[in-house]
Design a protein around this motif. Structure first.
Motif, PDB file in Angstrom:
ATOM      1  N   GLY A   1     -15.259  33.499   3.720  1.00 54.36           N
ATOM      2  CA  GLY A   1     -15.848  34.566   4.517  1.00 54.36           C
ATOM      3  C   GLY A   1     -15.065  34.928   5.775  1.00 54.36           C
ATOM      4  O   GLY A   1     -15.431  35.863   6.488  1.00 54.36           O
ATOM      5  N   THR A   2     -13.978  34.213   6.058  1.00 50.23           N
ATOM      6  CA  THR A   2     -13.198  34.535   7.251  1.00 50.23           C
ATOM      7  C   THR A   2     -12.246  35.690   6.958  1.00 50.23           C
ATOM      8  O   THR A   2     -11.919  35.983   5.806  1.00 50.23           O
ATOM      9  CB  THR A   2     -12.393  33.316   7.725  1.00 50.23           C
ATOM     10  OG1 THR A   2     -11.577  32.849   6.646  1.00 50.23           O
ATOM     11  CG2 THR A   2     -13.313  32.199   8.187  1.00 50.23           C
ATOM     12  N   SER A   3     -11.814  36.328   8.024  1.00 47.53           N
ATOM     13  CA  SER A   3     -11.012  37.531   7.833  1.00 47.53           C
ATOM     14  C   SER A   3      -9.523  37.204   7.888  1.00 47.53           C
ATOM     15  O   SER A   3      -9.116  36.168   8.396  1.00 47.53           O
ATOM     16  CB  SER A   3     -11.364  38.572   8.893  1.00 47.53           C
ATOM     17  OG  SER A   3     -11.212  38.033  10.185  1.00 47.53           O
ATOM     18  N   VAL A   4      -8.738  38.111   7.370  1.00 49.62           N
ATOM     19  CA  VAL A   4      -7.283  37.972   7.413  1.00 49.62           C
ATOM     20  C   VAL A   4      -6.719  39.010   8.380  1.00 49.62           C
ATOM     21  O   VAL A   4      -7.451  39.831   8.931  1.00 49.62           O
ATOM     22  CB  VAL A   4      -6.666  38.150   6.008  1.00 49.62           C
ATOM     23  CG1 VAL A   4      -7.100  37.026   5.089  1.00 49.62           C
ATOM     24  CG2 VAL A   4      -7.020  39.496   5.429  1.00 49.62           C
ATOM     25  N   TYR A   5      -5.403  38.951   8.567  1.00 45.79           N
ATOM     26  CA  TYR A   5      -4.692  39.826   9.477  1.00 45.79           C
ATOM     27  C   TYR A   5      -5.046  41.299   9.249  1.00 45.79           C
ATOM     28  O   TYR A   5      -5.340  42.041  10.189  1.00 45.79           O
ATOM     29  CB  TYR A   5      -3.203  39.585   9.265  1.00 45.79           C
ATOM     30  CG  TYR A   5      -2.278  40.377  10.136  1.00 45.79           C
ATOM     31  CD1 TYR A   5      -2.476  40.472  11.513  1.00 45.79           C
ATOM     32  CD2 TYR A   5      -1.161  41.007   9.583  1.00 45.79           C
ATOM     33  CE1 TYR A   5      -1.601  41.177  12.300  1.00 45.79           C
ATOM     34  CE2 TYR A   5      -0.282  41.706  10.374  1.00 45.79           C
ATOM     35  CZ  TYR A   5      -0.504  41.800  11.720  1.00 45.79           C
ATOM     36  OH  TYR A   5       0.364  42.497  12.493  1.00 45.79           O
ATOM     37  N   MET A   6      -5.028  41.684   7.948  1.00 43.14           N
ATOM     38  CA  MET A   6      -5.312  43.080   7.616  1.00 43.14           C
ATOM     39  C   MET A   6      -6.700  43.495   8.117  1.00 43.14           C
ATOM     40  O   MET A   6      -6.866  44.589   8.666  1.00 43.14           O
ATOM     41  CB  MET A   6      -5.227  43.247   6.091  1.00 43.14           C
ATOM     42  CG  MET A   6      -5.450  44.649   5.604  1.00 43.14           C
ATOM     43  SD  MET A   6      -4.205  45.775   6.196  1.00 43.14           S
ATOM     44  CE  MET A   6      -2.788  45.243   5.225  1.00 43.14           C
ATOM     45  N   THR A   7      -7.665  42.600   7.924  1.00 39.31           N
ATOM     46  CA  THR A   7      -9.035  42.910   8.317  1.00 39.31           C
ATOM     47  C   THR A   7      -9.120  43.195   9.808  1.00 39.31           C
ATOM     48  O   THR A   7      -9.693  44.193  10.251  1.00 39.31           O
ATOM     49  CB  THR A   7      -9.953  41.717   7.998  1.00 39.31           C
ATOM     50  OG1 THR A   7      -9.578  41.176   6.737  1.00 39.31           O
ATOM     51  CG2 THR A   7     -11.395  42.139   7.983  1.00 39.31           C
ATOM     52  N   GLN A   8      -8.521  42.304  10.604  1.00 37.95           N
ATOM     53  CA  GLN A   8      -8.611  42.500  12.046  1.00 37.95           C
ATOM     54  C   GLN A   8      -7.802  43.711  12.491  1.00 37.95           C
ATOM     55  O   GLN A   8      -8.138  44.371  13.460  1.00 37.95           O
ATOM     56  CB  GLN A   8      -8.156  41.244  12.786  1.00 37.95           C
ATOM     57  CG  GLN A   8      -6.669  41.047  12.823  1.00 37.95           C
ATOM     58  CD  GLN A   8      -6.305  39.729  13.465  1.00 37.95           C
ATOM     59  OE1 GLN A   8      -6.950  38.721  13.246  1.00 37.95           O
ATOM     60  NE2 GLN A   8      -5.272  39.733  14.263  1.00 37.95           N
ATOM     61  N   ASP A   9      -6.737  44.035  11.730  1.00 41.94           N
ATOM     62  CA  ASP A   9      -5.914  45.177  12.115  1.00 41.94           C
ATOM     63  C   ASP A   9      -6.666  46.487  11.957  1.00 41.94           C
ATOM     64  O   ASP A   9      -6.554  47.372  12.801  1.00 41.94           O
ATOM     65  CB  ASP A   9      -4.635  45.196  11.289  1.00 41.94           C
ATOM     66  CG  ASP A   9      -3.411  45.109  12.174  1.00 41.94           C
ATOM     67  OD1 ASP A   9      -3.540  44.597  13.306  1.00 41.94           O
ATOM     68  OD2 ASP A   9      -2.330  45.550  11.753  1.00 41.94           O
ATOM     69  N   PHE A  10      -7.426  46.628  10.877  1.00 41.93           N
ATOM     70  CA  PHE A  10      -8.149  47.906  10.812  1.00 41.93           C
ATOM     71  C   PHE A  10      -9.393  47.873  11.685  1.00 41.93           C
ATOM     72  O   PHE A  10      -9.832  48.904  12.176  1.00 41.93           O
ATOM     73  CB  PHE A  10      -8.367  48.417   9.376  1.00 41.93           C
ATOM     74  CG  PHE A  10      -9.302  47.658   8.486  1.00 41.93           C
ATOM     75  CD1 PHE A  10      -8.815  46.976   7.390  1.00 41.93           C
ATOM     76  CD2 PHE A  10     -10.677  47.689   8.700  1.00 41.93           C
ATOM     77  CE1 PHE A  10      -9.673  46.300   6.546  1.00 41.93           C
ATOM     78  CE2 PHE A  10     -11.535  47.024   7.849  1.00 41.93           C
ATOM     79  CZ  PHE A  10     -11.027  46.320   6.764  1.00 41.93           C
TER      80      PHE A  10
END
Length: 592
Positions: A323-332
């Motif tokens: 359920g944790t986010s990756v780089y892409m998730t935080q970037d958008f």
RNA sequence: GGCUCCGUAUUUCAAUGGAUAGAAUUUCAGAUUCCGAUUCUGAAGAUGUAGGUUCGAUUCCUACCGGGGCUACCA
């Protein structure tokens, strides 16, 4: 008065009058030097609507322009190229309006806003040569957009959390003995960088030790004690462990102190800073929203993906199975946050190396899929690696060229050169220091910015600081010499003016042509996101002026009207040089 | 393998589909009664290969050759 748009209108009128056809965009280009004229209309495409040969088409349009336009005095036709000669009185009128316009080169506000992101460092080590290209590019593109009327927001994202900073923290904890900025005497980012290097050294030793004991490389990397400590610290950081947080805050504080010194010398600035530690959880809601709408899909292990195979790309993970986010998730997530912070911006420009082209392609696609209309306006200002003559510059290979060191060397070299030329006798120490800074930094910036951003380039420090050649100092020298002329004119009480003359020497006309072309170049530079366009323009203008300077007398001119005109011409060239170089972040010296 | 960027004089860089592909550098030959010669003028020298589209291709398309990058439940 905008000569080019006036001419376009006249051409459209002429084509309509002669051939009874509307054309949208006449194909105009500067005339080759070997022919007479300044503007050339390419007539091959018009042959279709005229139903005549290209040459006859050109002649008919030329005749009409001479008779009716009021600005074309004569023409010649070479093959299908219609070379137009603008009368000197028209050129003088163009020049007069530029000379009178104190704000020449700056468009009034167009009410539009954009955001430019650049720099975006990690906080575990100092800035290097690649960052210099990044910062100079981003800053310059922002300034170029400002000059054509945009309200520009300069931002950076600071990658202040994650395993990389925990590595420096772990090494400090193990080997630092409580070292601080004061006790070490080092610049903050250098101190933290030292521990990052220390980590790497110990990490490698532990890996080979474990491998010798029969572990696989993978296991060794995972089981190395120092890496286990770094991972543990990252977990503690996420759990907001007070001790870990305080080390983290302290060490990042050192880095920011160091960076601010580096940024100051680079001459770059930011309106707003975004910290990854505050944004890394963003984007999750958007993923869930997208999941509801069926834009994304969930795999059986619970991870969330986007399928971009229809767009020629792969599937990309957006949320891990835990359920944790990756780089892409935080970037958008960050992109969306920024549009909320600055609701009027119509696009974002990301200055990031070309190794992330795939990432940004995916990012913009996802944003578009989520329904954000501004996504298609976003732009990845991608740039290539900077090589040095001594070899490739890659952080992995440990041959990183430190940004502070390089700037210092450039400035020292400039100082040495100036001393050798014996120019410092009439300068105070602070004037000399200031001049060395201008020349050293000017050489560096010009060389890094004169190349098309997307191309990988070779930076040759020795060549960049030469006073002759395609360099910043060459342009600075030309400027200083013009300023010397202006000062002399002032002491002789000669007022620059454009009166009482009706014709010009070819070299003077060339200079005016270059000046009037400045706005075209600015717009091209903005459209292409390329400061190189501005850099090469400034160089061309300096060369054009030098030709004029060489062949035409100024103070020896007996006709006072011509003398005043040439002083005015020199003045405007100096202003345009200063403005264009200013867009590259390069200051211009009064003397050198 | 897939995607992507790049390939131009000895070298470093230019060229919105337009003219004899420009500069800088290097070498050689010249120019100053003069406002700063750190300048200017001239000469030599290049589009990776093979096709295609076009009146016209360094530029667009296809294939190949050569180089970089990406192609992680890293950031």
């Amino acid at each position: 008065m905008n000569l080019d748009s006036l001419l376009r209108t006249q051409i459209q009128k002429a084509v309509f009058a002669v051939f009874n056809q509307q054309i949208d965009n006449p194909q105009l280009q500067p005339t080759n030097k070997e022919f007479e004229g300044s503007h050339t209309l390419v007539c091959f495409p018009l042959a279709k609507i005229s139903r005549k040969g290209p040459e006859e088409t050109a002649r008919l349009i030329g005749d009409h322009l001479v008779a009716n336009s009021g600005i074309v005095s004569r023409y010649n036709v070479v093959k299908g190229f219609l070379n137009l000669v603008i009368g000197d009185t028209v050129w003088l009128e163009v020049f007069r309006s530029i000379h009178a316009d104190k704000k020449f080169g700056e468009r009034p506000s167009n009410g539009k806003e954009i955001m430019v992101e650049y720099s975006s460092p990690n906080t575990n080590k100092p800035l290097h040569l690649g960052h210099l290209r990044n910062n100079f590019l981003g800053w310059s593109v922002a300034e170029i957009y400002k000059s054509i009327g945009y309200n520009v927001h300069k931002v950076q994202i600071i990658n202040d959390r994650g395993i990389h900073i925990c590595k420096s923290m772990a090494a400090w904890k193990l080997f630092g003995n409580g070292a601080t900025l004061q006790s070490s005497g080092l610049k903050g980012d250098k101190l933290v960088g030292k521990y990052y290097v220390e980590f790497d050294k110990v990490f490698k030793a532990q890996i080979s030790e474990l491998e010798q004991k029969g572990n696989s490389k993978e296991t060794a990397e995972k089981e190395a004690p120092i890496m286990k400590l770094a991972v543990e610290m990252l977990q503690k950081w996420e759990q907001k462990d007070p001790e870990t947080l305080s080390i983290w805050k302290m060490m990042n504080g050192w880095v920011y102190e160091g960076f601010s010194v580096t940024y100051h010398r680079m001459g770059v600035d930011f309106e707003r800073l975004y910290y990854e530690s505050k944004t890394y959880l963003l984007g999750k809601d958007e993923v869930l929203r997208g999941l509801d709408k069926g834009i994304f899909f969930k795999k059986e292990d619970g991870s969330v993906w986007v399928d971009l195979t229809a767009d020629g790309l792969d599937q990309k993970v957006l949320l891990r199975s835990d359920g944790t986010s990756v780089y892409m998730t935080q970037d958008f997530g960050t992109a969306i946050l920024r549009f909320r912070d600055f609701p009027k911006i119509e696009k974002q420009v990301y200055t990031v190396g070309n190794e992330q082209e795939y990432h940004f392609k995916v990012l913009f696609l996802i944003l578009a899929k989520l329904g954000y209309s501004w996504a298609k306006e976003c732009y990845h200002l991608s740039y290539g690696m900077v090589d040095l003559p001594t070899g490739k510059m890659k952080s992995r290979e440990g041959t990183v060229v430190d940004a502070d060191d390089l700037m210092q060397e450039m400035v020292e070299e400039a100082a040495r050169q100036t001393k050798e030329l014996g120019k410092i006798d009439e300068m105070t120490d602070s004037e000399f220091e200031n001049l060395s800074e201008m020349i050293g930094m000017g050489a560096l910036k010009f060389f890094l910015l004169k190349v098309d951003p997307k191309k990988r380039m070779l930076f040759d420090p020795a060549e960049s600081i030469q006073l002759q050649g395609h360099t910043g100092p060459f342009i600075q020298y030309t400027y200083a010499r013009i300023r010397s002329i202006i000062r002399k004119a002032e002491t002789l009480n000669i007022q620059p003016a454009i009166q009482g003359i009706t014709s010009m020497e070819p070299a003077e006309r060339e200079v005016i042509f270059m000046i009037h072309y400045y706005m075209n170049k600015l717009e091209e530079a903005a459209r292409e996101y390329s400061p190189a366009v501005v850099a090469n323009y400034a160089f061309e203008l300096a060369k054009e002026y030098n030709q004029f300077y060489q062949s035409i007398p100024i103070f020896n001119e007996s006709d006072p009207a011509k003398l005043k005109f040439r002083v005015a011409l020199s003045q405007v060239v100096a202003d345009v040089l200063k403005k264009s170089m200013g867009l590259l972040g390069i200051r211009m010296p009064e003397r050198m």
